[in-house]
Design a protein around this motif. Structure first.
Motif, mmCIF file in Angstrom:
data_model
loop_
_atom_site.group_PDB
_atom_site.id
_atom_site.type_symbol
_atom_site.label_atom_id
_atom_site.label_comp_id
_atom_site.label_asym_id
_atom_site.label_seq_id
_atom_site.Cartn_x
_atom_site.Cartn_y
_atom_site.Cartn_z
ATOM 1 N N ALA A 192 51.372 38.647 41.588
ATOM 2 C CA ALA A 192 50.788 39.631 40.666
ATOM 3 C C ALA A 192 51.887 40.594 40.257
ATOM 4 C CB ALA A 192 49.655 40.380 41.346
ATOM 5 N N ALA A 196 47.825 38.822 46.319
ATOM 6 C CA ALA A 196 47.795 38.515 44.893
ATOM 7 C C ALA A 196 46.657 37.560 44.567
ATOM 8 C CB ALA A 196 49.132 37.912 44.473
ATOM 9 N N THR A 252 42.057 41.113 37.150
ATOM 10 C CA THR A 252 43.080 42.133 36.892
ATOM 11 C C THR A 252 42.789 42.919 35.621
ATOM 12 O OG1 THR A 252 44.349 40.460 35.715
ATOM 13 C CG2 THR A 252 44.923 40.842 38.002
ATOM 14 N N ALA A 311 48.087 38.408 37.196
ATOM 15 C CA ALA A 311 48.230 37.598 38.408
ATOM 16 C C ALA A 311 48.350 36.159 37.947
ATOM 17 C CB ALA A 311 47.012 37.769 39.304
#
Length: 345
Positions: free
Chosen positions: A39, A56, A63, A69
């Motif tokens: 990420a 991540a 996100t 990511a």
């Protein structure tokens, strides 16, 4: 400085997978197993890495606009060079607590079907992530070593390694590949098949994380005997009126969704068997086929393959770690397996 850095470092073997990256350190075994996800935060056109691995993976598909990511590996090879390099750097650092002098020797496995360009990309990333030397080993060989198959004997062994991005089917004898075939079907393709099936038949949109959860909990390669099988509740977005909703799906539906990727894997095995020299084919009838990789854990996949080929199919004990264990063994017994590790090009 090269040999001096080598004094303090422990050599390592890396299984750079599409879904998970495993790191094996010489003399210590597998000490890192994390998702291949990075990420990063884009600031003034520069990428700043925020999280790698487990942290991540939780961000995938969740996100905000400023954070991305991504999975830098696609189909077993590097899709995003810079991000992959950051990821390898992070994993090497995580394994090596002290970073000043360390320049480890690293062996990485690559899919058999990787082009020279893709191989060079992997080698360059590993070298610029701080390795002293980077060796490459073909994935089917690593998988067979990890599954404990006697690959150095003059008998044929067949290994089917079903990873996240690729399925490698190989016939091995005398420590090398007699015939290998790499098809770009794997765990990811199965997830996509589940997503598109639910979208078509249930008008429900689910994300990759949900699809993967469905696959691991009730995924199966053939129709359940009672025509329904186990069921689970899943949540997603209703495409008809746009609101989130929860529905129940059963194994029969998932078996139908996964029919195509499973069929492609079966076909790859059949084609490999057709191309095998007769004496080695006789050995394979005797020995059977070994399934490794995360895809081998799909319910009843061994039975589906057995129905198609008529051969005995066995699943490796630690199928998820086979490739990493095999790459690690290649590092430990480098002298005997010198011919399968490629250090230059």
């Amino acid at each position: 400085m090269g040999w001096f850095g080598g004094l303090f470092s422990s050599d390592m073997a890396i299984d750079l997978g599409t879904a998970n990256t495993l790191v094996y350190v010489k003399g210590r075994g597998i000490i890192l197993n994390e998702p291949s996800v990075v990420a990063y935060h884009v600031k003034d056109g520069k990428k700043q890495v925020l999280a790698v691995g487990e942290d991540a993976k939780l961000m995938l598909g969740r996100t905000p606009g400023s954070i991305e990511a991504i999975r830098p590996m696609r189909d077993g090879v590097i899709a995003d060079f810079d991000v992959a390099e950051e990821m390898i750097k992070h994993f090497i650092r995580k394994v090596h607590k002290r970073t000043t002098f360390t320049k480890p020797k690293v062996i990485v496995c690559v899919p058999h079907g990787a082009t020279p360009v893709e191989k060079r990309a992997i080698r360059q990333s590993v070298l610029s992530a701080g390795a002293r030397r980077a060796g490459l080993i073909a994935e089917p060989i690593a998988a067979a070593i990890g599954a404990g198959m006697p690959i150095t004997d003059p008998t044929g062994s067949m290994v089917v390694d079903i990873g996240g991005g690729t399925t490698e089917v190989a016939v091995l004898s005398l420590g090398d590949i007699v015939y290998a075939r790499s098809v770009r079907v794997g765990g990811d393709r199965m997830d996509e098949a589940i997503i598109s099936y639910l979208r078509r038949n249930q008008n429900l949109l689910v994300g990759e994380a949900t699809a993967e959860r469905i696959k691991t909990s009730i995924g199966t390669a053939r129709m359940p005997d009672d025509g329904r099988g186990a069921s689970m509740l899943i949540r997603g977005r209703d495409l008809l009126n746009g609101v989130p909703k929860e529905i129940e799906i059963n194994q029969a539906q998932i078996a139908e969704a996964l029919a195509e990727p499973v069929q492609q894997i079966c076909e790859a095995v059949m084609i490999a068997l057709e191309a095998t020299p007769p004496d080695l084919a006789a050995d394979i009838v005797d020995r059977g086929v070994m399934l490794t990789g995360g895809g081998a854990l799909l319910g009843d996949l061994d039975l589906a393959l057995r129905e198609q080929t008529g051969l005995s199919i066995s699943i490796a004990e630690q199928s998820l770690n086979c490739v990493a264990l095999g790459t690690g063994k290649a590092l430990e017994y480098e002298k005997q397996l010198r011919h399968v590790i490629d250090y230059d090009s």
